[in-house]
Motif scaffolding. Structure first.
Motif, PDB file in Angstrom:
ATOM      1  N   THR A  12     -10.389  31.368   9.369  1.00  0.00           N
ATOM      2  CA  THR A  12      -8.989  31.647   9.068  1.00  0.00           C
ATOM      3  C   THR A  12      -8.355  30.487   8.319  1.00  0.00           C
ATOM      4  O   THR A  12      -7.597  30.691   7.354  1.00  0.00           O
ATOM      5  N   LYS A  13      -8.654  29.268   8.731  1.00  0.00           N
ATOM      6  CA  LYS A  13      -8.123  28.102   8.022  1.00  0.00           C
ATOM      7  C   LYS A  13      -8.588  28.108   6.569  1.00  0.00           C
ATOM      8  O   LYS A  13      -7.816  27.795   5.643  1.00  0.00           O
ATOM      9  N   ARG A  14      -9.847  28.458   6.349  1.00  0.00           N
ATOM     10  CA  ARG A  14     -10.380  28.522   4.986  1.00  0.00           C
ATOM     11  C   ARG A  14      -9.600  29.550   4.152  1.00  0.00           C
ATOM     12  O   ARG A  14      -9.310  29.318   2.978  1.00  0.00           O
ATOM     13  N   VAL A  15      -9.237  30.659   4.763  1.00  0.00           N
ATOM     14  CA  VAL A  15      -8.456  31.679   4.049  1.00  0.00           C
ATOM     15  C   VAL A  15      -7.112  31.103   3.608  1.00  0.00           C
ATOM     16  O   VAL A  15      -6.671  31.326   2.467  1.00  0.00           O
ATOM     17  N   PHE A  16      -6.451  30.347   4.487  1.00  0.00           N
ATOM     18  CA  PHE A  16      -5.165  29.754   4.110  1.00  0.00           C
ATOM     19  C   PHE A  16      -5.341  28.681   3.038  1.00  0.00           C
ATOM     20  O   PHE A  16      -4.474  28.534   2.161  1.00  0.00           O
ATOM     21  N   ASP A  17      -6.436  27.934   3.088  1.00  0.00           N
ATOM     22  CA  ASP A  17      -6.713  26.985   2.014  1.00  0.00           C
ATOM     23  C   ASP A  17      -6.839  27.713   0.678  1.00  0.00           C
ATOM     24  O   ASP A  17      -6.298  27.280  -0.347  1.00  0.00           O
ATOM     25  N   ILE A  18      -7.545  28.854   0.685  1.00  0.00           N
ATOM     26  CA  ILE A  18      -7.703  29.658  -0.535  1.00  0.00           C
ATOM     27  C   ILE A  18      -6.362  30.237  -0.975  1.00  0.00           C
ATOM     28  O   ILE A  18      -6.049  30.282  -2.167  1.00  0.00           O
ATOM     29  N   ALA A  19      -5.555  30.672   0.006  1.00  0.00           N
ATOM     30  CA  ALA A  19      -4.266  31.294  -0.299  1.00  0.00           C
ATOM     31  C   ALA A  19      -3.333  30.343  -1.041  1.00  0.00           C
ATOM     32  O   ALA A  19      -2.432  30.788  -1.777  1.00  0.00           O
ATOM     33  N   ASN A  20      -3.523  29.055  -0.878  1.00  0.00           N
ATOM     34  CA  ASN A  20      -2.656  28.074  -1.519  1.00  0.00           C
ATOM     35  C   ASN A  20      -3.013  27.850  -2.992  1.00  0.00           C
ATOM     36  O   ASN A  20      -2.198  27.330  -3.756  1.00  0.00           O
ATOM     37  N   ILE A  21      -4.214  28.243  -3.384  1.00  0.00           N
ATOM     38  CA  ILE A  21      -4.693  27.981  -4.748  1.00  0.00           C
ATOM     39  C   ILE A  21      -3.796  28.587  -5.823  1.00  0.00           C
ATOM     40  O   ILE A  21      -3.445  27.903  -6.796  1.00  0.00           O
ATOM     41  N   PRO A  22      -3.404  29.871  -5.725  1.00  0.00           N
ATOM     42  CA  PRO A  22      -2.616  30.460  -6.816  1.00  0.00           C
ATOM     43  C   PRO A  22      -1.289  29.761  -7.077  1.00  0.00           C
ATOM     44  O   PRO A  22      -0.729  29.886  -8.164  1.00  0.00           O
ATOM     45  N   PHE A  23      -0.781  29.016  -6.098  1.00  0.00           N
ATOM     46  CA  PHE A  23       0.512  28.370  -6.229  1.00  0.00           C
ATOM     47  C   PHE A  23       0.413  26.908  -6.639  1.00  0.00           C
ATOM     48  O   PHE A  23       1.265  26.410  -7.372  1.00  0.00           O
ATOM     49  N   GLU A  24      -0.638  26.234  -6.194  1.00  0.00           N
ATOM     50  CA  GLU A  24      -0.738  24.798  -6.426  1.00  0.00           C
ATOM     51  C   GLU A  24      -1.732  24.410  -7.514  1.00  0.00           C
ATOM     52  O   GLU A  24      -1.691  23.284  -8.005  1.00  0.00           O
ATOM     53  N   GLU A  25      -2.630  25.312  -7.889  1.00  0.00           N
ATOM     54  CA  GLU A  25      -3.668  24.940  -8.846  1.00  0.00           C
ATOM     55  C   GLU A  25      -3.654  25.780 -10.122  1.00  0.00           C
ATOM     56  O   GLU A  25      -4.605  25.772 -10.888  1.00  0.00           O
ATOM     57  N   VAL A  26      -2.583  26.536 -10.328  1.00  0.00           N
ATOM     58  CA  VAL A  26      -2.428  27.355 -11.534  1.00  0.00           C
ATOM     59  C   VAL A  26      -1.098  26.980 -12.182  1.00  0.00           C
ATOM     60  O   VAL A  26      -0.059  26.994 -11.510  1.00  0.00           O
ATOM     61  N   ASP A  27      -1.113  26.624 -13.460  1.00  0.00           N
ATOM     62  CA  ASP A  27       0.122  26.194 -14.117  1.00  0.00           C
ATOM     63  C   ASP A  27       0.960  27.398 -14.541  1.00  0.00           C
ATOM     64  O   ASP A  27       0.511  28.550 -14.496  1.00  0.00           O
ATOM     65  N   LYS A  28       2.189  27.120 -14.951  1.00  0.00           N
ATOM     66  CA  LYS A  28       3.148  28.191 -15.265  1.00  0.00           C
ATOM     67  C   LYS A  28       2.644  29.104 -16.371  1.00  0.00           C
ATOM     68  O   LYS A  28       2.813  30.330 -16.308  1.00  0.00           O
ATOM     69  N   GLU A  29       2.029  28.511 -17.398  1.00  0.00           N
ATOM     70  CA  GLU A  29       1.565  29.310 -18.528  1.00  0.00           C
ATOM     71  C   GLU A  29       0.476  30.289 -18.102  1.00  0.00           C
ATOM     72  O   GLU A  29       0.470  31.451 -18.505  1.00  0.00           O
ATOM     73  N   GLU A  30      -0.458  29.813 -17.262  1.00  0.00           N
ATOM     74  CA  GLU A  30      -1.531  30.697 -16.816  1.00  0.00           C
ATOM     75  C   GLU A  30      -0.991  31.766 -15.874  1.00  0.00           C
ATOM     76  O   GLU A  30      -1.464  32.909 -15.883  1.00  0.00           O
ATOM     77  N   LYS A  31       0.001  31.416 -15.048  1.00  0.00           N
ATOM     78  CA  LYS A  31       0.604  32.413 -14.158  1.00  0.00           C
ATOM     79  C   LYS A  31       1.183  33.581 -14.956  1.00  0.00           C
ATOM     80  O   LYS A  31       1.074  34.742 -14.546  1.00  0.00           O
ATOM     81  N   LEU A  32       1.791  33.279 -16.103  1.00  0.00           N
ATOM     82  CA  LEU A  32       2.360  34.334 -16.925  1.00  0.00           C
ATOM     83  C   LEU A  32       1.298  35.313 -17.408  1.00  0.00           C
ATOM     84  O   LEU A  32       1.552  36.510 -17.552  1.00  0.00           O
ATOM     85  N   LEU A  33       0.084  34.812 -17.630  1.00  0.00           N
ATOM     86  CA  LEU A  33      -1.008  35.673 -18.096  1.00  0.00           C
ATOM     87  C   LEU A  33      -1.430  36.675 -17.030  1.00  0.00           C
ATOM     88  O   LEU A  33      -1.985  37.730 -17.351  1.00  0.00           O
ATOM     89  N   TYR A  34      -1.177  36.340 -15.762  1.00  0.00           N
ATOM     90  CA  TYR A  34      -1.631  37.192 -14.658  1.00  0.00           C
ATOM     91  C   TYR A  34      -0.456  37.818 -13.903  1.00  0.00           C
ATOM     92  O   TYR A  34      -0.561  38.170 -12.746  1.00  0.00           O
ATOM     93  N   SER A  35       0.676  37.955 -14.587  1.00  0.00           N
ATOM     94  CA  SER A  35       1.832  38.670 -14.056  1.00  0.00           C
ATOM     95  C   SER A  35       1.894  40.036 -14.717  1.00  0.00           C
ATOM     96  O   SER A  35       1.281  40.262 -15.750  1.00  0.00           O
ATOM     97  N   ASN A  36       2.629  40.953 -14.096  1.00  0.00           N
ATOM     98  CA  ASN A  36       2.833  42.244 -14.744  1.00  0.00           C
ATOM     99  C   ASN A  36       4.290  42.670 -14.601  1.00  0.00           C
ATOM    100  O   ASN A  36       5.066  42.027 -13.881  1.00  0.00           O
ATOM    101  N   ASP A  37       4.664  43.710 -15.297  1.00  0.00           N
ATOM    102  CA  ASP A  37       6.025  44.232 -15.219  1.00  0.00           C
ATOM    103  C   ASP A  37       6.121  45.113 -13.975  1.00  0.00           C
ATOM    104  O   ASP A  37       5.830  46.307 -14.013  1.00  0.00           O
ATOM    105  N   ILE A  38       6.524  44.509 -12.862  1.00  0.00           N
ATOM    106  CA  ILE A  38       6.518  45.198 -11.570  1.00  0.00           C
ATOM    107  C   ILE A  38       7.408  46.432 -11.592  1.00  0.00           C
ATOM    108  O   ILE A  38       7.020  47.504 -11.118  1.00  0.00           O
ATOM    109  N   LYS A  39       8.588  46.291 -12.154  1.00  0.00           N
ATOM    110  CA  LYS A  39       9.528  47.416 -12.162  1.00  0.00           C
ATOM    111  C   LYS A  39       8.981  48.585 -12.969  1.00  0.00           C
ATOM    112  O   LYS A  39       9.124  49.747 -12.584  1.00  0.00           O
ATOM    113  N   ALA A  40       8.312  48.288 -14.079  1.00  0.00           N
ATOM    114  CA  ALA A  40       7.800  49.356 -14.945  1.00  0.00           C
ATOM    115  C   ALA A  40       6.535  49.989 -14.395  1.00  0.00           C
ATOM    116  O   ALA A  40       6.347  51.203 -14.493  1.00  0.00           O
ATOM    117  N   THR A  41       5.657  49.185 -13.797  1.00  0.00           N
ATOM    118  CA  THR A  41       4.359  49.692 -13.349  1.00  0.00           C
ATOM    119  C   THR A  41       4.365  50.199 -11.919  1.00  0.00           C
ATOM    120  O   THR A  41       3.497  50.977 -11.530  1.00  0.00           O
TER     121      THR A  41
END
Length: 365
Positions: free
Chosen positions: A70-99
């Motif tokens: 379980t601890k390992r899962v939380f370590d993994i869960a932190n990756i998308p927020f702390e190890e991905v920069d803003k520009e890359e995050k935009l590449l993996y976002s979608n239009d939530i309201k439209a889709t």
């Protein structure tokens, strides 16, 4: 033969538990290790049935993951927020309201809370078909672990709970499981979420509410317990109660879909997220959730085969007009698109409402 070494993941350190004496909800505990036998399921079915009729929430223990896993899962869960920069995050976002889909990132400040204040939480959402879309570079080495974790949540946690709840409806044990099969393409999702502290001015404008009171819209929600006190549920008596952290336990609740197919016998309970108590302020709150949906074409109407529903009748006023019930896909898309974005009717005591596909939806400020 030695086991394969896992990829390195930076350690996430959670906040210490709160020191305050909070008004906690008294929730029953389901020991999932007992669900492997018929006698065990008969015992647990009574606990699950009674809890989901009243509180709508239970704890679950002995779910198959060790504290270290379980601890390992939380370590993994932190990756998308702390190890991905803003520009890359935009590449993996979608239009939530439209889709009408959460898949990928939901950025901070996407939802309106109240009085001009936007949310301060960020999501990363993964479909059970983990590889159907590409993921940020930092997550790719751990995708096999995420894939195994999603399957574990669905097959080893959600399905046993569905068997218990089917028994409570006097249905065959596999009845609800067959509406939420893992191997069928569907729109359940694993969510990693991080809440960030807000300013005192924002807290005052929102009455300390971080996420409005709402029901989940799927079948079953699995929350992996974490120490920051912020989740509250609305009791049958109308009082907000805190949900206590239990180490390596789960907090499980049902959503609209199960309330509707059970004719309201089971309750999708209103819950919200609020500012943590003083001893935990200033910390981020990292969460791991699994939202299990019914299959896209399931009609959200009472199950006529249930002896309980036939005997006790319909127990909810939230169902749409008979013959106009939405499918799971229709309800999911509508709720996802509208949440925090749509115009709602202002009500008394801070309870706003809207109607989506004939379903009355309430938002508690």
């Amino acid at each position: 033969m030695p086991g394969r070494a896992l990829p390195h993941v930076d350690e996430y350190t959670p906040a210490p538990p709160p020191t305050e004496d909070l008004d906690y909800a008294d929730l029953p505990i389901v020991d999932l290790s007992k669900a492997s036998t018929a006698n065990g399921r008969a015992e647990l079915a009574i606990i699950a049935r009674d809890a989901m009729r009243t509180r709508g929430f239970v704890y679950a223990i002995n779910h198959g993951y060790t504290p270290a896993q379980t601890k390992r899962v939380f370590d993994i869960a932190n990756i998308p927020f702390e190890e991905v920069d803003k520009e890359e995050k935009l590449l993996y976002s979608n239009d939530i309201k439209a889709t009408g889909s959460w898949e990928g990132y939901k950025p901070r400040s996407y939802w309106h809370i109240s009085n001009g204040v936007q949310d301060q939480n960020e999501h990363y959402n993964v479909n059970p078909d983990v590889y159907r879309k590409q993921h940020p570079q930092a997550l790719r080495p751990v995708l096999p672990e995420i894939d195994a974790f999603v399957k574990h949540c669905h097959v080893n946690i959600v399905h046993p709970m569905l068997r218990l709840l089917a028994r409570g409806l006097e249905l065959p044990e596999e009845y609800l499981v067959n509406l939420m099969r893992y191997e069928v393409p569907q729109e359940s999702y694993l969510r990693f979420i991080k809440y960030y502290p807000r300013s005192a001015e924002e807290e005052a404008k929102t009455n300390n509410v971080w996420l409005k009171g709402h029901t989940d819209f799927g079948g079953i929600t699995v929350l992996w317990s974490q120490p920051v006190a912020a989740l509250q549920i609305l009791s049958p008596e109308g009082k907000w109660l805190w949900v206590k952290h239990i180490e390596n336990a789960l907090v499980i609740n049902i959503g609209d879909a199960l309330e509707f197919v059970s004719g309201g016998f089971y309750k999708a309970t209103i819950h919200r997220v609020v500012q943590p108590p003083p001893s935990q302020r200033g910390y981020t709150r990292l969460g791991v959730y699994y939202f299990a949906m019914m299959e896209n074409d399931v009609l959200l109407k009472p199950l006529e085969e249930s002896g309980v529903i036939n005997r006790v009748g319909i127990q909810t006023d939230r169902l749409p007009e008979k013959g106009k019930e939405p499918t799971m896909e229709m309800h999911r898309r509508a709720r996802t698109s509208a949440f925090g974005k749509s115009e709602v009717a202002k009500g008394e005591a801070g309870v706003d409402t809207e109607v989506l596909n004939g379903v009355l939806v309430k938002h508690y400020n």
